[in-house]
Motif scaffolding. Structure first.
Motif, mmCIF file in Angstrom:
data_model
loop_
_atom_site.group_PDB
_atom_site.id
_atom_site.type_symbol
_atom_site.label_atom_id
_atom_site.label_comp_id
_atom_site.label_asym_id
_atom_site.label_seq_id
_atom_site.Cartn_x
_atom_site.Cartn_y
_atom_site.Cartn_z
ATOM 1 N N ASP C 149 0.818 -1.212 0.000
ATOM 2 C CA ASP C 149 0.000 0.000 0.000
ATOM 3 C C ASP C 149 0.854 1.266 0.000
ATOM 4 O O ASP C 149 0.618 2.196 -0.768
ATOM 5 C CB ASP C 149 -0.946 0.020 1.203
ATOM 6 N N ASN C 179 -2.793 -4.470 0.843
ATOM 7 C CA ASN C 179 -2.798 -3.356 1.793
ATOM 8 C C ASN C 179 -2.753 -3.892 3.214
ATOM 9 O O ASN C 179 -3.746 -4.409 3.725
ATOM 10 C CB ASN C 179 -4.075 -2.533 1.565
ATOM 11 N N HIS C 196 -10.011 4.545 -0.838
ATOM 12 C CA HIS C 196 -9.464 3.236 -1.189
ATOM 13 C C HIS C 196 -8.483 3.439 -2.329
ATOM 14 O O HIS C 196 -8.692 4.304 -3.185
ATOM 15 C CB HIS C 196 -10.567 2.278 -1.644
ATOM 16 N N LEU C 210 -12.319 -4.532 -4.088
ATOM 17 C CA LEU C 210 -11.713 -4.601 -2.763
ATOM 18 C C LEU C 210 -12.017 -5.982 -2.211
ATOM 19 O O LEU C 210 -13.124 -6.472 -2.359
ATOM 20 C CB LEU C 210 -12.393 -3.593 -1.831
ATOM 21 N N GLU C 240 -7.545 -4.640 -4.790
ATOM 22 C CA GLU C 240 -6.913 -4.267 -3.516
ATOM 23 C C GLU C 240 -7.334 -5.261 -2.447
ATOM 24 O O GLU C 240 -8.525 -5.458 -2.210
ATOM 25 C CB GLU C 240 -7.355 -2.845 -3.123
ATOM 26 N N SER C 242 -6.996 -6.357 1.575
ATOM 27 C CA SER C 242 -6.508 -6.017 2.913
ATOM 28 C C SER C 242 -5.902 -7.275 3.518
ATOM 29 O O SER C 242 -6.510 -8.348 3.480
ATOM 30 C CB SER C 242 -7.637 -5.473 3.782
#
Ligand SMILES: Cc1ncc(C[n+]2csc(CCOP(=O)(O)OP(=O)(O)O)c2C)c(N)n1
Ligand SMILES: Cc1ncc(C[n+]2csc(CCOP(=O)(O)OP(=O)(O)O)c2C)c(N)n1
Ligand SMILES: [Mg+2]
Ligand SMILES: [Mg+2]
Lengths: 325, 358, 325, 358
Positions: C149, C179, C196, C210, C240, C242
């Motif tokens: 990130d 991220n 984001h 996401l 993306e 997490s």
């Protein structure tokens, strides 16, 4: 609607800028200079910008990180037309670079104008620094940066967005892109996947606006609104102006007039006629006035001397002259 | 008599046709312009990239990973300095992977002064480039070498850097490129008609180049220098813009009975030390001439090597003639002339050195 | 829901990767290596990714431009666990760099894995090139790039978006950002103005998603969907995920377990228990199995020799050995 | 006995307090970490930037335009190579504006090998940096110099580059920095307690440094080298990581009756030629030692200058001991040792040179 007086001021400045650029182009073609690049076609937006800048030196005034199409902005701020002619002629008296740099590469400490340099987009990086300084200083002064559309492909444009949008650390920067649809010979639509460059600001939650940079009134208003926001909110604003490129990219591309592009002066003249602020005759006489002024300066400047060869080391360091090692 | 720009163009065409060259790209490299110096006009594979030097070098590396031969142009070497990390990456990829990956790719960029390019169109890049390991670096000084060195670059399995002296782009040589029209005025005009994009924009839109038929693989081996003027009193080693000046100096001085040997290095890395060394043994003194700024300059490397291997063979100190160590080349004539070597500087340098010989 | 077999495969690979990383950390702490960096905490997402890569050499297979947290991806692709241990020990046998590079800096031509290098984000630039090659080649193979990130602040991330979104010239690149909320010691929320990172792709009209990278099922599905899109549409996709950073940044930051972060293996074990695919006893025995395997490799590797000093010049150029100048 | 890292920290604190230093920034420079090498712990003005080297240098230039003194850190010089254009820009700003603008700013970055940093934590930057005009460049080799040179950088009106040899960051000197606790074990522990951030994260959160009271402006003039070991048989010029090795070599060789003069250059640009020159006149031979790769190396510039001005004063060829010209420093011990100068290499080099003296 702009009041009459402002409209007249703007018109004068637009014509002055245009005439001066045309003189510079002619000088270049006549071998009174090696290279021309400049801003004909951007006068509407640029004069509107220049008139609204908080002009002065130091943190309490706007800091300016400009590219090579910014002559009209600076004339609107009160820059003398002599310097650009001296710079074209590469005289020692060139107030910006002493005969060292290309035309349109200005540097004016009294205006907080940091040196205009050739590398595309690095001004979006240096703007971060004065932005930080002004974030930390109690003032309504801001940092203003401008550049072209093609240049936004450099990572440096993204850096400017990133640094100025840091949460709780936002920077008071007016980020301008003047979109003329070209990067030298490369058409913007072949390179840009984003619908508008402003969308890239929106991704960072940034305030943005699109404006017709050929429209004096619209430009003046959009700039005013954007500046207000940045001055008060101390946050960045991304403003994209569509503009014309009237004399092609530079002298390297011929610097000939391109009749396919909208001429913002012609456009503004229509408004002035409609509003009955000026007549066709006025247009002609105003133009002549600046042509005369510019020719006189030119005639003076070509008698001036070039810098001496043995000055090449001067100012490598602050206040240093002569070879230092 | 092709110009250097035309020679490059013909070499790239040859590469597209016979060496599988797939991409010639960079800012304004494709249609409509075909390169700010016309060097990529009319090529099948030429295209315009975004205005992003880092992306350009990255794309070239990626294409090389995928074995797609490319020539990536940086419009002026003045704008290559934000990519040094990428050039280092390209240069260390084979080594870092212990020989597993290698990068057949070419970066081309115009260098040097001579066109009144002021601060940002006059940079040299030989000093920094030679400090980056893993590249082969060439710099031609005439059309034949431009043609032959480009072909070699295109066949090379490692990253190659093709430095083009801006000032010589429209210079013509006295040697023919095989297949080009005769070295006459008429031949010159014919070649122009065949491979130069018409100036008229309308005509240009439908224009197709007509490439000379007799072009062939006259590649010049990387790493080979050339004695371009024989002599026995002093060795002058140069490349690029300053090379023809050195030859001119040698010719001028010959008239005063001074015998100068001029070596065109052509490949800067790895360079032809055998040739230099042999010449030094003959002349007992050497001048290295280039126009990059003089501090931490590639010529200083050559001087180091000279004193390391030939200290006791020298009849005079080895000498460097290079650009003044200034932050830029000023636009005014006076400034440019005082910043980078000129014919007079070189002649003077040679005379001084010979006078010092003991 | 993933079928049982796939779930078991994924679990095995996740544990294998974790155990291997822990062995590397231990080696580093025991001075069997100088530096550790790796991907504990990213196993869920990374194994899900590795299993769906079209593995092979050349344009008809996916090209991989990875960063230093990618071990689990490669194990899922079938990489032997021996190499990473050899690389940690800097042996001449290190298959990736011959003892030259840091841990987790893999290079596997047979997998189209270009050398993983230390500079943050340059992989987003080199991905452009294989993307172009695959755009021009009739194939469903794509280019995949990943990175962290914090690194998206480098202009290179923007370059990847720009080049892959050129109108009519879109590139088939799966652009991944994992991220973990940190760049070494710097918290993401102090640096990112965008809500984001995917929003930056949206600015280019790019498809984005996401995903919770700690969730095996969600990751597997999101990756599959994104890949499908890129393979078919030949356009970029920004994904993306997490993820957790379980052992801090690297050995330079201590490489100690951080109990505050979600452990994707523990999370997945809950699912496996619920689905009654495995028991607590199975978990322990699977772990033990990989620990034993890894220890055996370790014991073998520490008997291997370092490269010789006189090999430093080898492979500066292709196929070249010894000093060449 | 402060370490180099502590010395830098104290100098920056002094700068914040007395010289108006306003920003110390870069990746992980501010809390919680205070720099990957602890050099910026506890400073009032330290903050974390985005992971963007180009932005960092751009921000530094902008701050300097606004007369806001800053120290911008690039975490490792290995990651500075994408900013060379910005460094050139900083270096040409005063010159390009014909003296109108100038940039009081400092860039700090750790350089060199010695910590088994492999390919991307072992780079040197002195060769490229010295090729960029307009900067003043320093590289201390001990805490006192680190302190004094940093103070000078902070007072300088031009861009300054502060190169920190990674391998020496935790090295201690034998000279005290005025104000620091006594040069004893206890003093060392006390200083640590006063200005090192506690390792425990909880404690660290509320920790405040207690800066020594007696710190003062012991700045070291930029451009002044120092003879750190006197001798008369050979001059050895070095800086940074290799400097202590040269001193050690001199000490070892002294026991065999060999007399070596070691100069710590300290400022690489502009450098102390008068000092070097005088020493060469005394010893009649010189070795330049640094660890950057040896091709187009700053030591080669010094050799060029040496042969230009002292060719006939030399009793042996001037010599360079530098890093091998390889794309990276391999991680394995064997590779690092073979790539950059070690004590043995330097001792050997000195002995060989002395044997050559005629
Ligand atoms: C870093 C860099 N790369 C390339 C160039 C060469 N160049 C000069 S102007 C230009 C095109 C710029 O286009 P744009 O950003 O749209 O600005 P415009 O000239 O259209 O106003 C290019 C490629 C440069 N000056 N700097
Ligand atoms: C160009 C560059 N700058 C700085 C560094 C030092 N560095 C290594 S990892 C890192 C943080 C990366 O954070 P992020 O991108 O979020 O990836 P993560 O490690 O969190 O997965 C930094 C600053 C580097 N390797 N490369
Ligand atoms: Mg444009
Ligand atoms: Mg992260």
């Amino acid at each position: 609607m702009l009041i009459a007086e402002t409209s007249l001021t703007i018109y004068h400045l637009m014509v002055e800028a245009r005439v001066l650029e045309e003189r510079l182009i002619t000088m270049c073609k006549q071998h009174h200079g090696y290279f021309w690049i400049g801003g004909p076609g951007e006068e509407a937006f640029n004069v509107a910008l220049g008139l609204q800048i908080k002009k002065g030196q130091g943190l309490d005034y706007d800091f300016l990180h400009f590219h090579y199409r910014s002559l009209a902005i600076l004339l609107a701020m009160g820059m003398s037309p002599v310097g650009p002619i001296q710079q074209m002629k590469s005289t020692a008296s060139d107030p910006f670079s002493g005969g060292r740099n290309f035309s349109s590469h200005y540097a004016i400490p009294e205006f907080n104008l940091v040196p205009i340099t050739s590398p595309i987009e690095t001004q979006y990086l240096t703007a971060i620094g004065t932005g930080i300084a002004q974030r930390d200083h109690p003032t309504d002064a801001i940092t203003i940066v401008n550049g072209g559309d093609a240049g936004t492909a450099e990572g440096d444009f993204a850096s400017c967005l990133i640094w100025s949008a840091r949460p709780q650390q936002e920077l008071p920067i007016l980020i301008i892109v003047t979109n003329n649809g070209w990067g030298i010979s490369t058409a913007a639509h072949t390179q840009h996947g984003e619908k508008h460059i402003t969308n890239r600001g929106k991704a960072f939650g940034m305030q943005t606006a699109l404006v017709d940079g050929n429209d004096v009134e619209a430009s003046y208003a959009a700039i005013g609104k954007a500046m207000d926001y940045v001055r008060k909110e101390r946050k960045p604003f991304l403003l994209e102006a569509s503009v014309s490129r009237l004399y092609n990219h530079s002298s390297a591309s011929g610097a000939n007039f391109n009749a396919d592009e909208e001429d913002p002066i012609v456009t503004f003249e229509k408004t002035l006629l409609e509003r009955q602020l000026l007549t066709e005759t006025d247009f002609r006489s105003i133009r002549t006035q600046y042509e005369t002024q510019t020719r006189q300066i030119f005639e003076q400047v070509i008698t001036e001397s070039p810098p001496l060869g043995d000055t090449i080391y001067d100012y490598t360091y602050w206040q240093q002259t002569g070879k230092y090692w | 008599m092709a110009t250097v720009a035309q020679a490059i163009r013909m070499a790239l065409h040859y590469g597209e046709t016979y060496f599988g060259l797939k991409h010639v790209f960079g800012q304004d490299v494709g249609p409509p312009l075909g390169g700010v110096f016309t060097a990529t006009q009319g090529l099948k594979t030429a295209w315009n990239s975004p205005l992003d030097e880092r992306g350009i070098i990255g794309a070239a590396i990626g294409l090389a990973f995928a074995s797609q031969r490319c020539v990536a142009e940086i419009q002026f070497c003045d704008y290559i300095f934000n990519t040094i990390d990428m050039l280092k990456l390209a240069g260390n990829t084979c080594w870092s992977s212990n020989g597993q990956w290698h990068l057949p790719m070419t970066v081309m960029t115009p260098v040097g002064s001579g066109i009144r390019g002021s601060i940002y169109h006059s940079h040299s890049f030989d000093a920094m480039a030679t400090h980056i390991p893993g590249w082969k670096i060439v710099m031609p000084s005439n059309p034949v070498d431009a043609y032959g060195l480009m072909l070699s670059c295109l066949k090379e399995q490692n990253p190659t850097l093709f430095l083009v002296p801006k000032a010589l782009l429209y210079a013509r040589g006295d040697q023919p490129i095989h297949g080009e029209p005769p070295l006459t005025k008429e031949g010159q005009a014919l070649l122009k008609k065949m491979i130069d994009k018409p100036v008229d924009e309308k005509t240009a839109q439908t224009w197709e180049p007509q490439w000379p038929e007799g072009l062939r693989d006259d590649s010049i081996k990387l790493g080979e220098g050339l004695i371009v003027h024989e002599g026995d009193q002093v060795t002058v080693v140069s490349y690029g813009r300053t090379l023809p000046l050195c030859v001119q100096a040698a010719k001028n001085l010959a008239q005063h009975g001074i015998s100068v040997e001029v070596i065109d290095l052509r490949t800067l890395w790895p360079y032809d030390w055998a040739l230099i060394s042999k010449s030094i043994l003959k002349t007992q003194c050497v001048i290295y001439v280039n126009e990059d700024t003089e501090v931490t300059n590639f010529g200083e490397h050559l001087i180091r090597r000279t004193v390391e291997e030939h200290f006791y063979d020298l009849a005079a100190p080895p000498k460097l003639i290079a650009g003044a160590f200034v932050p830029g080349i000023g636009l005014a004539d006076t400034l440019e002339m005082a910043s980078v070597p000129q014919l007079a500087t070189i002649m003077q340098g040679i005379e001084q050195l010979i006078a010092m010989k003991v």
